[in-house]
Motif scaffolding. Structure first.
Motif, PDB file in Angstrom:
ATOM      1  N   LEU A 173       0.839  -1.196   0.000  1.00  0.00           N
ATOM      2  CA  LEU A 173       0.000   0.000   0.000  1.00  0.00           C
ATOM      3  C   LEU A 173       0.870   1.240   0.000  1.00  0.00           C
ATOM      4  O   LEU A 173       1.886   1.306   0.705  1.00  0.00           O
ATOM      5  CB  LEU A 173      -0.901   0.008   1.241  1.00  0.00           C
ATOM      6  N   LEU A 174       0.467   2.230  -0.799  1.00  0.00           N
ATOM      7  CA  LEU A 174       1.075   3.562  -0.786  1.00  0.00           C
ATOM      8  C   LEU A 174       0.016   4.551  -0.353  1.00  0.00           C
ATOM      9  O   LEU A 174      -1.046   4.638  -0.966  1.00  0.00           O
ATOM     10  CB  LEU A 174       1.607   3.923  -2.178  1.00  0.00           C
ATOM     11  N   ILE A 175       0.296   5.276   0.737  1.00  0.00           N
ATOM     12  CA  ILE A 175      -0.605   6.329   1.206  1.00  0.00           C
ATOM     13  C   ILE A 175       0.069   7.667   0.921  1.00  0.00           C
ATOM     14  O   ILE A 175       1.182   7.912   1.388  1.00  0.00           O
ATOM     15  CB  ILE A 175      -0.919   6.204   2.709  1.00  0.00           C
ATOM     16  N   MET A 176      -0.612   8.517   0.163  1.00  0.00           N
ATOM     17  CA  MET A 176      -0.058   9.804  -0.218  1.00  0.00           C
ATOM     18  C   MET A 176      -0.835  10.914   0.476  1.00  0.00           C
ATOM     19  O   MET A 176      -1.966  11.217   0.120  1.00  0.00           O
ATOM     20  CB  MET A 176      -0.137   9.946  -1.743  1.00  0.00           C
ATOM     21  N   MET A 177      -0.241  11.495   1.513  1.00  0.00           N
ATOM     22  CA  MET A 177      -0.862  12.600   2.229  1.00  0.00           C
ATOM     23  C   MET A 177      -0.478  13.902   1.542  1.00  0.00           C
ATOM     24  O   MET A 177       0.702  14.237   1.439  1.00  0.00           O
ATOM     25  CB  MET A 177      -0.420  12.607   3.695  1.00  0.00           C
ATOM     26  N   SER A 178      -1.493  14.626   1.078  1.00  0.00           N
ATOM     27  CA  SER A 178      -1.229  15.788   0.237  1.00  0.00           C
ATOM     28  C   SER A 178      -2.056  16.977   0.698  1.00  0.00           C
ATOM     29  O   SER A 178      -2.582  16.998   1.812  1.00  0.00           O
ATOM     30  CB  SER A 178      -1.536  15.411  -1.217  1.00  0.00           C
ATOM     31  N   ASP A 179      -2.179  17.986  -0.182  1.00  0.00           N
ATOM     32  CA  ASP A 179      -2.970  19.180   0.146  1.00  0.00           C
ATOM     33  C   ASP A 179      -4.341  19.120  -0.507  1.00  0.00           C
ATOM     34  O   ASP A 179      -5.034  20.127  -0.607  1.00  0.00           O
ATOM     35  CB  ASP A 179      -2.228  20.453  -0.283  1.00  0.00           C
ATOM     36  N   LYS A 226       0.244  12.828  -9.442  1.00  0.00           N
ATOM     37  CA  LYS A 226      -0.276  11.782  -8.548  1.00  0.00           C
ATOM     38  C   LYS A 226      -0.897  10.632  -9.345  1.00  0.00           C
ATOM     39  O   LYS A 226      -0.802   9.466  -8.955  1.00  0.00           O
ATOM     40  CB  LYS A 226      -1.272  12.391  -7.562  1.00  0.00           C
ATOM     41  N   ILE A 227      -1.534  10.982 -10.456  1.00  0.00           N
ATOM     42  CA  ILE A 227      -2.094   9.942 -11.319  1.00  0.00           C
ATOM     43  C   ILE A 227      -0.969   9.121 -11.947  1.00  0.00           C
ATOM     44  O   ILE A 227      -1.047   7.897 -12.056  1.00  0.00           O
ATOM     45  CB  ILE A 227      -3.017  10.555 -12.385  1.00  0.00           C
ATOM     46  N   GLU A 228       0.110   9.805 -12.347  1.00  0.00           N
ATOM     47  CA  GLU A 228       1.264   9.081 -12.882  1.00  0.00           C
ATOM     48  C   GLU A 228       1.871   8.169 -11.818  1.00  0.00           C
ATOM     49  O   GLU A 228       2.275   7.040 -12.100  1.00  0.00           O
ATOM     50  CB  GLU A 228       2.324  10.076 -13.383  1.00  0.00           C
ATOM     51  N   ALA A 229       1.926   8.678 -10.585  1.00  0.00           N
ATOM     52  CA  ALA A 229       2.431   7.863  -9.473  1.00  0.00           C
ATOM     53  C   ALA A 229       1.532   6.656  -9.242  1.00  0.00           C
ATOM     54  O   ALA A 229       2.011   5.546  -8.968  1.00  0.00           O
ATOM     55  CB  ALA A 229       2.519   8.713  -8.210  1.00  0.00           C
ATOM     56  N   ALA A 230       0.221   6.865  -9.361  1.00  0.00           N
ATOM     57  CA  ALA A 230      -0.727   5.765  -9.179  1.00  0.00           C
ATOM     58  C   ALA A 230      -0.514   4.682 -10.230  1.00  0.00           C
ATOM     59  O   ALA A 230      -0.641   3.486  -9.937  1.00  0.00           O
ATOM     60  CB  ALA A 230      -2.162   6.294  -9.238  1.00  0.00           C
ATOM     61  N   LYS A 231      -0.190   5.089 -11.440  1.00  0.00           N
ATOM     62  CA  LYS A 231       0.102   4.107 -12.493  1.00  0.00           C
ATOM     63  C   LYS A 231       1.262   3.207 -12.082  1.00  0.00           C
ATOM     64  O   LYS A 231       1.212   1.981 -12.216  1.00  0.00           O
ATOM     65  CB  LYS A 231       0.469   4.817 -13.799  1.00  0.00           C
ATOM     66  N   ILE A 232       2.330   3.837 -11.600  1.00  0.00           N
ATOM     67  CA  ILE A 232       3.532   3.080 -11.210  1.00  0.00           C
ATOM     68  C   ILE A 232       3.221   2.132 -10.062  1.00  0.00           C
ATOM     69  O   ILE A 232       3.558   0.937 -10.099  1.00  0.00           O
ATOM     70  CB  ILE A 232       4.663   4.049 -10.798  1.00  0.00           C
ATOM     71  N   ALA A 233       2.556   2.670  -9.028  1.00  0.00           N
ATOM     72  CA  ALA A 233       2.277   1.864  -7.829  1.00  0.00           C
ATOM     73  C   ALA A 233       1.328   0.706  -8.130  1.00  0.00           C
ATOM     74  O   ALA A 233       1.577  -0.439  -7.722  1.00  0.00           O
ATOM     75  CB  ALA A 233       1.703   2.752  -6.728  1.00  0.00           C
ATOM     76  N   THR A 234       0.237   0.996  -8.838  1.00  0.00           N
ATOM     77  CA  THR A 234      -0.763  -0.050  -9.063  1.00  0.00           C
ATOM     78  C   THR A 234      -0.251  -1.124 -10.017  1.00  0.00           C
ATOM     79  O   THR A 234      -0.583  -2.295  -9.872  1.00  0.00           O
ATOM     80  CB  THR A 234      -2.078   0.547  -9.612  1.00  0.00           C
ATOM     81  N   GLU A 235       0.558  -0.732 -10.996  1.00  0.00           N
ATOM     82  CA  GLU A 235       1.148  -1.724 -11.896  1.00  0.00           C
ATOM     83  C   GLU A 235       2.127  -2.628 -11.152  1.00  0.00           C
ATOM     84  O   GLU A 235       2.333  -3.786 -11.535  1.00  0.00           O
ATOM     85  CB  GLU A 235       1.853  -1.037 -13.064  1.00  0.00           C
ATOM     86  N   ASP A 239      -1.892  -1.095  -3.812  1.00  0.00           N
ATOM     87  CA  ASP A 239      -3.003  -0.146  -3.785  1.00  0.00           C
ATOM     88  C   ASP A 239      -2.447   1.218  -3.389  1.00  0.00           C
ATOM     89  O   ASP A 239      -1.398   1.309  -2.745  1.00  0.00           O
ATOM     90  CB  ASP A 239      -4.056  -0.574  -2.760  1.00  0.00           C
ATOM     91  N   MET A 240      -3.144   2.266  -3.763  1.00  0.00           N
ATOM     92  CA  MET A 240      -2.689   3.610  -3.405  1.00  0.00           C
ATOM     93  C   MET A 240      -3.873   4.463  -2.990  1.00  0.00           C
ATOM     94  O   MET A 240      -4.944   4.399  -3.590  1.00  0.00           O
ATOM     95  CB  MET A 240      -1.981   4.262  -4.603  1.00  0.00           C
ATOM     96  N   LYS A 258     -12.015   2.861   6.459  1.00  0.00           N
ATOM     97  CA  LYS A 258     -13.009   3.907   6.245  1.00  0.00           C
ATOM     98  C   LYS A 258     -12.824   4.537   4.863  1.00  0.00           C
ATOM     99  O   LYS A 258     -11.735   4.537   4.301  1.00  0.00           O
ATOM    100  CB  LYS A 258     -12.902   4.977   7.337  1.00  0.00           C
ATOM    101  N   LYS A 259     -13.906   5.076   4.338  1.00  0.00           N
ATOM    102  CA  LYS A 259     -13.892   5.659   2.992  1.00  0.00           C
ATOM    103  C   LYS A 259     -13.313   7.067   3.065  1.00  0.00           C
ATOM    104  O   LYS A 259     -14.036   8.066   3.118  1.00  0.00           O
ATOM    105  CB  LYS A 259     -15.301   5.658   2.406  1.00  0.00           C
ATOM    106  N   VAL A 260     -11.986   7.122   3.065  1.00  0.00           N
ATOM    107  CA  VAL A 260     -11.269   8.389   3.139  1.00  0.00           C
ATOM    108  C   VAL A 260     -10.378   8.502   1.904  1.00  0.00           C
ATOM    109  O   VAL A 260      -9.663   7.564   1.548  1.00  0.00           O
ATOM    110  CB  VAL A 260     -10.390   8.461   4.407  1.00  0.00           C
ATOM    111  N   GLY A 261     -10.413   9.647   1.231  1.00  0.00           N
ATOM    112  CA  GLY A 261      -9.565   9.859   0.080  1.00  0.00           C
ATOM    113  C   GLY A 261      -9.993   9.035  -1.128  1.00  0.00           C
ATOM    114  O   GLY A 261     -11.069   8.442  -1.165  1.00  0.00           O
ATOM    115  N   THR A 262      -9.112   9.029  -2.121  1.00  0.00           N
ATOM    116  CA  THR A 262      -9.342   8.255  -3.346  1.00  0.00           C
ATOM    117  C   THR A 262      -8.471   7.015  -3.329  1.00  0.00           C
ATOM    118  O   THR A 262      -7.254   7.110  -3.159  1.00  0.00           O
ATOM    119  CB  THR A 262      -9.012   9.086  -4.599  1.00  0.00           C
ATOM    120  N   LEU A 263      -9.089   5.873  -3.510  1.00  0.00           N
ATOM    121  CA  LEU A 263      -8.379   4.590  -3.545  1.00  0.00           C
ATOM    122  C   LEU A 263      -8.158   4.167  -4.991  1.00  0.00           C
ATOM    123  O   LEU A 263      -9.107   4.026  -5.762  1.00  0.00           O
ATOM    124  CB  LEU A 263      -9.188   3.526  -2.799  1.00  0.00           C
ATOM    125  N   PHE A 264      -6.901   3.976  -5.356  1.00  0.00           N
ATOM    126  CA  PHE A 264      -6.537   3.413  -6.653  1.00  0.00           C
ATOM    127  C   PHE A 264      -6.215   1.941  -6.441  1.00  0.00           C
ATOM    128  O   PHE A 264      -5.322   1.603  -5.660  1.00  0.00           O
ATOM    129  CB  PHE A 264      -5.312   4.119  -7.232  1.00  0.00           C
TER     130      PHE A 264
END
Length: 302
Positions: A173-179, A226-235, A239-240, A258-264
């Motif tokens: 799992l990759l959790i990305m805490m952002s703004d 972040k979407i590009e990062a999600a591609k790398i992580a999920t491939e 999960d991210m 819990k349903k927090v943030g966007t799960l890729f």
């Protein structure tokens, strides 16, 4: 099993915190209160048997502030800021972790570290040894020496690097805490019809168009990165989750399903359904209702 519930069982977790999470936006100083809370959250995850790797931004911004530089640094000035800020940042991390007798290790990476075959093997072995020794690696880009090399280039932002690290260590799992809270179908600041994306099953061209610039002036990574990062992580099989770093305890919510943030979803966790969108926002519903009322009155008036 419900998709979010599977996050409870993740063992090896990479957590990325952005500059806007670890510093105050107005002053650029380190947010000691939030950083202390962050470390406490990580210690609790360690106590639950999780392996934790931290990717922490903030060195350049902190160094810039310490050195009294007002403009955005570039070139060798940016590298000097990174060198000064990284030492200050690690000193504070070590102090907070030491309160719980938790060892940490500083790991500074260049793009060559993860894309050169030989370097990648050695980097992977280092991470494995540190985790086996119950050490928490704290990772950042080696901005003090990193340049735009022809062969490898540089990371550009820690969003991409955190995904590369997740792939390198075969994280669950990759959790990305952002703004930002997560992914929207469009910029919610300008489009009231924009809907929140709870779960991304597949990253397609339509979804990539949703990525628009950064929400903060202090970081370097926008939604597109972040979407590009999600591609790398999920491939790579991880999960991210993208979530808002304003509430650092959101990490606990994520890890309890819990349903927090966007799960890729990782490629091996995907299902046949569509991406899960949130409901229409109140402002948009109110705007549509108002338009319908106006149209009705005009029709009646005729």
């Amino acid at each position: 099993m419900e998709l979010r519930a599977t996050l409870k069982e993740k063992k090896r977790i990479v957590i990325k915190v952005g500059t806007s999470t670890v510093t105050y936006a107005k002053t650029g100083n380190i947010n000691l209160e939030k950083l202390e809370k962050f470390v406490r959250v990580l210690i609790n995850l360690r106590n639950r048997g999780k392996e934790i790797i931290v990717v922490s931004s903030g060195a350049v911004g902190i160094g810039k502030n310490v050195l009294g530089i007002s403009e955005k640094p570039a070139g060798s000035v940016k590298q000097a800021c990174a060198a000064v800020g990284q030492g200050r940042l690690m000193m504070i991390y070590e102090k907070f972790f030491a309160e719980y007798s938790q060892l940490t290790a500083q790991v500074l990476l260049t793009k060559e570290s993860v894309y050169s075959k030989t370097c990648r093997i050695h980097a992977r072995e280092t991470f494995e040894e540190l985790l086996a020794m119950n050490v928490v690696p704290i990772v950042n880009a080696n901005d003090a020496i990193s340049v735009d090399e022809d062969s490898y280039g540089n990371f550009g932002d820690n969003d991409t690097m955190s995904a590369d690290v997740a792939a390198l260590v075969e994280a669950d799992l990759l959790i990305m805490m952002s703004d930002i809270e997560g992914l929207y179908t469009d910029d919610p600041r300008t489009n009231p019809a924009a809907r929140f994306v709870h779960t991304v099953n597949r990253i397609d061209e339509e979804l990539e168009k949703m990525g628009k610039g950064a929400g903060s002036a202090v970081g370097t990574g926008g939604m597109a990165t972040k979407i590009e990062a999600a591609k790398i992580a999920t491939e790579a099989g991880a999960d991210m989750v993208i979530a808002n770093g304003d509430n650092i305890y959101a990490i606990n919510d994520i890890m309890t399903g819990k349903k927090v943030g966007t799960l890729f979803l990782a490629k091996n966790h995907r299902y046949d359904g569509e991406n899960e969108l949130g409901p229409e926002r109140d402002a948009y519903r109110m705007e549509r209702r108002l338009k319908r009322n106006i149209q009705y009155r005009m029709a009646v008036g005729k």
